[in-house]
Design a protein around this motif. Structure first.
Motif, PDB file in Angstrom:
ATOM      1  N   SER B 309       0.829  -1.202   0.000  1.00 44.32           N
ATOM      2  CA  SER B 309       0.000   0.000   0.000  1.00 44.32           C
ATOM      3  C   SER B 309       0.865   1.253   0.000  1.00 44.32           C
ATOM      4  N   LEU B 311       3.736   1.585  -1.432  1.00 50.70           N
ATOM      5  CA  LEU B 311       4.253   1.783  -2.791  1.00 50.70           C
ATOM      6  C   LEU B 311       3.177   2.358  -3.701  1.00 50.70           C
ATOM      7  N   SER B 312       1.963   1.868  -3.541  1.00 46.91           N
ATOM      8  CA  SER B 312       0.926   2.356  -4.444  1.00 46.91           C
ATOM      9  C   SER B 312       0.587   3.815  -4.127  1.00 46.91           C
ATOM     10  N   ALA B 315       3.132   5.771  -5.816  1.00 44.54           N
ATOM     11  CA  ALA B 315       2.933   5.790  -7.268  1.00 44.54           C
ATOM     12  C   ALA B 315       1.924   6.864  -7.649  1.00 44.54           C
ATOM     13  N   LYS B 316       0.862   6.966  -6.856  1.00 49.31           N
ATOM     14  CA  LYS B 316      -0.163   7.959  -7.166  1.00 49.31           C
ATOM     15  C   LYS B 316       0.419   9.372  -7.078  1.00 49.31           C
ATOM     16  N   ILE B 318       3.487  10.305  -7.450  1.00 50.51           N
ATOM     17  CA  ILE B 318       4.421  10.572  -8.552  1.00 50.51           C
ATOM     18  C   ILE B 318       3.667  10.781  -9.859  1.00 50.51           C
ATOM     19  N   SER B 319       2.675   9.929 -10.095  1.00 48.61           N
ATOM     20  CA  SER B 319       1.873  10.103 -11.307  1.00 48.61           C
ATOM     21  C   SER B 319       1.274  11.492 -11.344  1.00 48.61           C
ATOM     22  N   PHE B 322       3.718  14.099 -12.295  1.00 56.60           N
ATOM     23  CA  PHE B 322       4.034  14.140 -13.718  1.00 56.60           C
ATOM     24  C   PHE B 322       2.870  14.726 -14.526  1.00 56.60           C
ATOM     25  N   ARG B 348      10.935   8.300  -9.473  1.00 53.98           N
ATOM     26  CA  ARG B 348      10.314   7.323 -10.355  1.00 53.98           C
ATOM     27  C   ARG B 348      11.176   6.059 -10.452  1.00 53.98           C
ATOM     28  N   LEU B 351      10.996   4.146  -7.275  1.00 58.09           N
ATOM     29  CA  LEU B 351       9.731   3.428  -7.148  1.00 58.09           C
ATOM     30  C   LEU B 351       9.741   2.165  -8.011  1.00 58.09           C
ATOM     31  N   ALA B 352      10.262   2.316  -9.232  1.00 59.60           N
ATOM     32  CA  ALA B 352      10.317   1.151 -10.122  1.00 59.60           C
ATOM     33  C   ALA B 352      11.142   0.042  -9.497  1.00 59.60           C
ATOM     34  N   THR B 355       9.336  -1.527  -6.482  1.00 64.42           N
ATOM     35  CA  THR B 355       8.194  -2.329  -6.887  1.00 64.42           C
ATOM     36  C   THR B 355       8.689  -3.698  -7.366  1.00 64.42           C
TER      37      THR B 355
END
Lengths: 491, 600
Positions: B309, B311-312, B315-316, B318-319, B322, B348, B351-352, B355
């Motif tokens: 959770s 990580l997700s 991700a949100k 960072i998205s 961008f 990014r 995160l990659a 993940t």
């Protein structure tokens, strides 16, 4: 551990035990996927900028470019190209005593010790004192000059000088009393280096008996001597020391350990034979006995089998050439080997599995697992069958196993047993649910169908009809059952 | 370069800088161009102190790894050996030097011993007849290496074995020396607590060394309020348990060495658009793991079940960041966006990576084998049927699972039962020797000497009392939003950290009984501070404790201590020091005899 399924359920649900589960997998790890997706979508956006990333540069192996271990390989690789230039005359660097004045502090200067006055130098002082930090010129002095240093240092001062890395001579400590005093001071300084140095001197100048006797009441020094002897691989003296201390088990283990460095199997066997009389603890001595007996047999089996293989007359060696020699393999591996190549030999031979089982008192379970795996590997299903068959006093045969039948199925399946064989054993799994899941996994349709019938579970049976092949005998069988009005379905 | 070391409560960069300065000084002492010959083991720890660039600035032109035979050609004036004080390395050095002399080389030789000179080694060089070839023999005291913002390690792998098996206290001497260095830089630590024989020994040496330096008073305002010395053998249980934090699991599965981890490369292959997928790299991917990486600092100490959770969420964020580019309309806005781009890209790629790592770890943690193993561990830790032969262990032996896995479990059962019943002990021993080879008698004996695996002696099993008093098992461990340290093992609260916690509040007096059941003495010492250095504490200011694990510490224990530091009402910040970072596998391995040739 033999709990019924229901018990087990209770057991977990009582929350007394927290199992590490991924119960909420959906929202937990689908999120992982989500973040992966997000990452991927971002990636194409910034791809073109990759080269300008301000992130630390990393070579593929992951070492940041410029890190030490990376550079070691880099400079080493590029080295071959460099041509050596003609040699220069040797530059005299004996007088390298540059001592720049520095601000700040450095670690090694912190504890370099006291000056003669006994004041601890603060680090700023000590930086200018190059003599403390440069040992080498002293070390290179010819021996005659040492005399200058043999002034009247007390044992305490001597130890201090040694701690500071200065040259001292221990020769002036002649009497036993002086030597022991020196040792005791070294021990109180806690510097292993100094203790060892003193011990080396004592070892050289005292008889073993005296040294050992005195060390008995000096445990710290004793441990350092043991460490020193171990490091320098002075096996003989170490054994003598252990004997003198009455540490007989250490003597035995240390000597036994030596077999590991003997490569030749005959020599190793003979060495192990010699170990039998060592003062091991009772359990260990029976294990060492077994070790010797095992190697003795392996040598015999290896010789015979190598010949049989070369002769080309024994079928099993032709069909399944041996992959490696059996020498020095563990007992269970040896048992497997014998179950593979020598299964039907009589109890009288060294290589007969039953003989091995008896000689080494292998537990029933271990024997069973090993024999099962070996015979299954050979696809000798009749042997597998025979392993389970026992007759009761009425002469009926039934299948018995010291292992759960689930494990049995597991082992058979790993050795790629066909479905016909598997289903015989799946059928013997007691727990209905487990039986069904195993049967479904290995496509033993009959068992699935029969179990649902026995459970009177009409719904499941209807569901399973969709999973079997159209027009197959299984489908027909399900149809028949579903049309059977005699069965009282529970749903 | 090492900014993350200064983020914490205590600026560990001072220590690193001092170490770097020392290195520079030594290098300058060997005037002219140089080549360094490395004892390979040292490159890892040195990497935490300095990069190649530093060495290069001081005319280090070539670096080699120490190998027998002749030295590679290199047109330099000085050859410097960076080595641990080991006899076998001395023989190699002697070989190197001999082959050199034959070529009438003009190069000068130096040795830098790390962390300390050894008379034994110098003696060996003398015996080999090469001692006189060295211009300089020096030592580089690298006792405590700053590993992270709140973590120091001696990277002394064999410390536990030496202390508890061979009774060799050299590592304790280095520990005491290291602590003296630390005090020289960060002020005298007024309070010392300890538990265990080694702890007592280290404290004694420290006090003695202080007396010897009595002439000079340390005028630095103390940074640490308390030092807690803990013997590893006070808590043998914790490292045996499988760590369940993110970092702990990475270490359990892939092994973290000197802050780096090597991972299978498949999940990290970068596929560029439009490019046919190239051959997958076969070399493993090496990554550095420390708190310099923002995301890693955030998730490393979480229970693995809470990592997905986190990580997700990231991700949100960072998205969204961008996506901002669509809103950037004016030149100024675009400029602003572009200026943030490097940071966003770093986030990014971080995160990659994580993940991918989390996916790798998840593959393992969701496997049946992992689950079964954990179930048995938790049974043992809660005291279920520890006095019987365990069927799972029996099955694992029959399947010839890796020996270390078996030993971890059997040792755990033994520790949780205060020794195994003789019959059970004999049974395991026989099964292990028959399956893995009789030569393991030696390893089993070592484990017995270290008290990890032993038959029960008359005394009763006091583990249940210890468990209950210290609340080692928490039934409702919250993995997502933890309220207790037990989250790091999903239920088990590490004994060592509980001791630390109780010491801070309400104090050890409340657990005297339990302390007596654990091996070794417990004690308290005070060190006088010069007048004027007594801290005037601000209201609400946290105290700082340095916890030193003698014989090693696991990542999960570190996570638990960090958790305590972050708890709002704890009032205590912890800095952690250790002889070595370890996990159950590396620990057991260090106790095996000739492990490299014996692990199946």
């Amino acid at each position: 551990m033999m709990k019924s399924k229901a018990d087990e359920e209770d057991y977990w649900n009582s929350s007394k035990f927290k199992a590490f589960t991924f119960d909420d997998e959906d929202d937990e790890f689908s999120r992982l996927k989500e973040s992966k997706r997000a990452v991927n979508s971002i990636r194409c956006l910034v791809e073109e900028d990759d080269d300008e990333e301000e992130v630390e540069k990393v070579s593929w192996s992951g070492e940041p470019v410029g890190s030490i271990s990376w550079s070691v390989s880099e400079t080493a690789a590029s080295n071959q190209k460099t041509d050596r230039e003609p040699a220069f005359p040797k530059i005299n660097t004996d007088t390298v005593t540059i001592s720049k004045s520095h601000s700040g502090y450095s670690l090694s200067s912190l504890f370099k010790g006291k000056t003669k006055g006994g004041n601890f130098q603060s680090f700023t002082d000590s930086l200018s004192d190059s003599s403390v930090r440069l040992y080498a010129p002293e070390l290179r002095k010819p021996k005659s000059e040492y005399k200058d240093y043999v002034s009247d240092w007390s044992p305490e001062e001597t130890v201090q000088r040694m701690q500071q890395g200065k040259v001292v001579s221990l020769e002036k400590f002649r009497s036993l009393q002086d030597k022991l005093l020196l040792l005791d001071y070294a021990v109180t300084a806690h510097d292993g280096n100094v203790i060892t140095a003193v011990l080396i001197y004592l070892k050289r100048t005292l008889s073993k008996e005296v040294l050992f006797r005195e060390l008995e009441s000096r445990q710290t020094a004793l441990r350092h001597l043991i460490h020193y002897l171990t490091e320098t691989r002075d096996q003989r003296l170490l054994l003598e020391l252990f004997r003198a201390l009455g540490r007989m088990e250490d003597v035995a283990l240390l000597q036994y350990k030596e077999h590991l460095s003997i490569a030749d199997e005959n020599k190793r066997r003979d060495f192990l034979k010699g170990c039998l009389s060592l003062p091991f603890s009772r359990e260990d001595s029976s294990h060492v006995q077994d070790h010797y007996t095992l190697l003795e047999r392996q040598v015999i089996i290896e010789t015979t089998d190598r010949q049989a293989e070369r002769g080309g007359k024994v079928e099993v060696f032709q069909k399944f050439p041996r992959k490696a020699s059996i020498l020095n393999m563990p007992l269970i591996t040896t048992l497997y080997y014998c179950c593979f190549y020598h299964y039907n030999e009589s109890e009288g031979t060294f290589s007969g599995p039953l003989n091995i089982r008896q000689t080494f008192k292998i537990s029933e379970k271990q024997y069973f697992v090993t024999a099962l795996a070996a015979r299954a590997k050979l696809k000798s299903w009749s042997d597998v069958d025979a392993l389970f068959t026992s007759r009761n006093w009425l002469g009926f045969t039934r299948k018995k196993s010291p292992l759960s039948f689930q494990r049995v199925v597991d082992i058979l399946q790993k050795n790629s047993a066909p479905t016909q064989v598997l289903q015989d054993y799946v059928a013997l799994v007691d727990d209905a649910e487990l039986r069904i899941s195993l049967a479904q996994k290995y496509k033993c349709h009959d068992i699935v169908i029969n179990t649902y019938r026995d459970l009177k579970d009409r719904q499941q049976l209807i569901g399973y009809r969709g999973k079997v092949e159209r027009g197959s005998t299984e489908e027909k069988k399900i149809e028949e059952l579903l049309n059977n009005t005699q069965i009282r379905w529970k749903n | 370069m090492a900014a993350h070391l200064s983020y914490g409560r205590v600026n560990l960069n001072i220590l690193r800088e001092a170490a770097r300065k020392d290195l520079r000084e030594f290098l300058d002492k060997c005037a002219g161009s140089k080549a360094i010959v490395w004892d390979e083991y040292l490159t890892g720890p040195f990497g935490l102190i300095a990069q190649y660039s530093l060495l290069k600035e001081h005319e280090v032109e070539k670096m080699f790894t120490l190998k027998s035979g002749g030295l590679p050609a290199a047109d330099v004036k000085n050859i410097i050996f960076f080595v641990r004080p080991r006899l076998e390395l001395m023989d190699i050095i002697a070989e190197n030097v001999f082959s050199e002399d034959k070529m009438h080389s003009p190069r000068d030789f130096h040795i830098l011993f790390v962390p300390r000179r050894s008379m034994l080694c110098e003696q060996r060089l003398k015996e080999q007849g090469v001692l006189a070839s060295f211009i300089n023999i020096d030592e580089y005291i690298l006792d405590l290496i700053p590993y992270d913002g709140d973590l120091l390690s001696m990277e002394y792998e064999s410390a536990f074995r030496e202390c508890y098996l061979e009774n060799d206290q050299t590592s304790l001497y280095h520990t005491a020396k290291g602590l003296m260095t630390l005090q020289a830089l960060y002020g005298t630590i007024p309070q010392i607590y300890g538990k265990g024989d080694c702890a007592r020994h280290v404290a004694n040496m420290m006090l003695r060394m202080k007396r010897e330096f009595a002439g000079s008073q340390n005028q630095i305002l103390p940074v640490f309020d308390t030092l807690l010395l803990l013997d590893r053998n006070v808590d043998l249980l914790t490292p045996l348990a499988t760590q369940l934090t993110y970092e702990g699991l990475i270490d359990e599965i892939y092994g973290i060495t000197n802050g780096y981890v090597k991972l299978p490369p498949e999940k990290f292959a970068q596929k560029k658009q439009g490019e046919a997928s190239k051959d997958l790299p076969t070399e493993s991917k090496k990554m550095q793991l420390n708190s310099a990486e923002e995301l890693y600092a955030e998730i490393r100490d979480k229970n693995f079940n809470a990592v997905g959770s986190a990580l997700s969420k990231k991700a949100k964020i960072i998205s969204a960041a961008f996506e901002e580019r669509h809103n950037a309309k004016t030149v100024g806005e675009i400029k602003q966006f572009v200026s943030q781009l490097p940071h966003m890209q770093a986030a990014r790629s971080s995160l990659a990576n994580h993940t991918s790592i989390a996916e790798l770890v998840k593959d393992i943690t969701t496997s049946e084998a992992f689950f079964d193993n954990l179930t048995v561990e938790q049974e043992f830790m809660t005291g279920v049927e520890t006095d019987k032969v365990n069927t799972y262990i029996e099955d694992c032996i029959a399947q010839k699972d890796p020996l270390i896995k078996i030993l971890r479990l059997v040792c755990m059962q033994s520790v949780c039962n205060n020794g195994l019943k003789q019959k059970v002990f004999d049974y395991y021993k026989r099964e292990i020797l028959q399956t893995y080879g009789y030569e393991h008698i030696l390893t089993l004996n070592n484990l017995e000497k270290a008290s990890l695996l032993k038959p029960q002696t008359g005394s009763r099993n006091n583990y249940p009392t210890i468990r209950k008093t210290l609340k080692l098992w928490m039934e409702d461990a919250n993995e997502q939003n933890p309220n207790d340290i037990s989250y790091v093992y999903s239920g088990y609260a590490p004994l060592s950290v509980r001791l630390t916690q109780v010491l801070a509040r309400p104090g050890w007096r409340s657990i005297e009984e339990v302390l007596k059941m654990l091996p070794g003495p417990h004690f308290e010492e005070r060190q006088q501070l010069p007048a004027g250095l007594h801290k005037k504490r601000q209201q609400g200011e946290n105290r700082t404790t340095l916890v030193f694990f003698l014989g090693g510490v696991s990542y999960a224990e570190i996570a638990a201590l960090r958790f305590l530091s972050q708890m709002e009402d704890s009032g205590m910040e912890y800095i952690i020091a250790t002889t070595k970072l370890l996990n159950g596998t590396t620990w057991i391995k260090s106790l095996m005899d000739r492990p490299e040739s014996q692990i199946p």
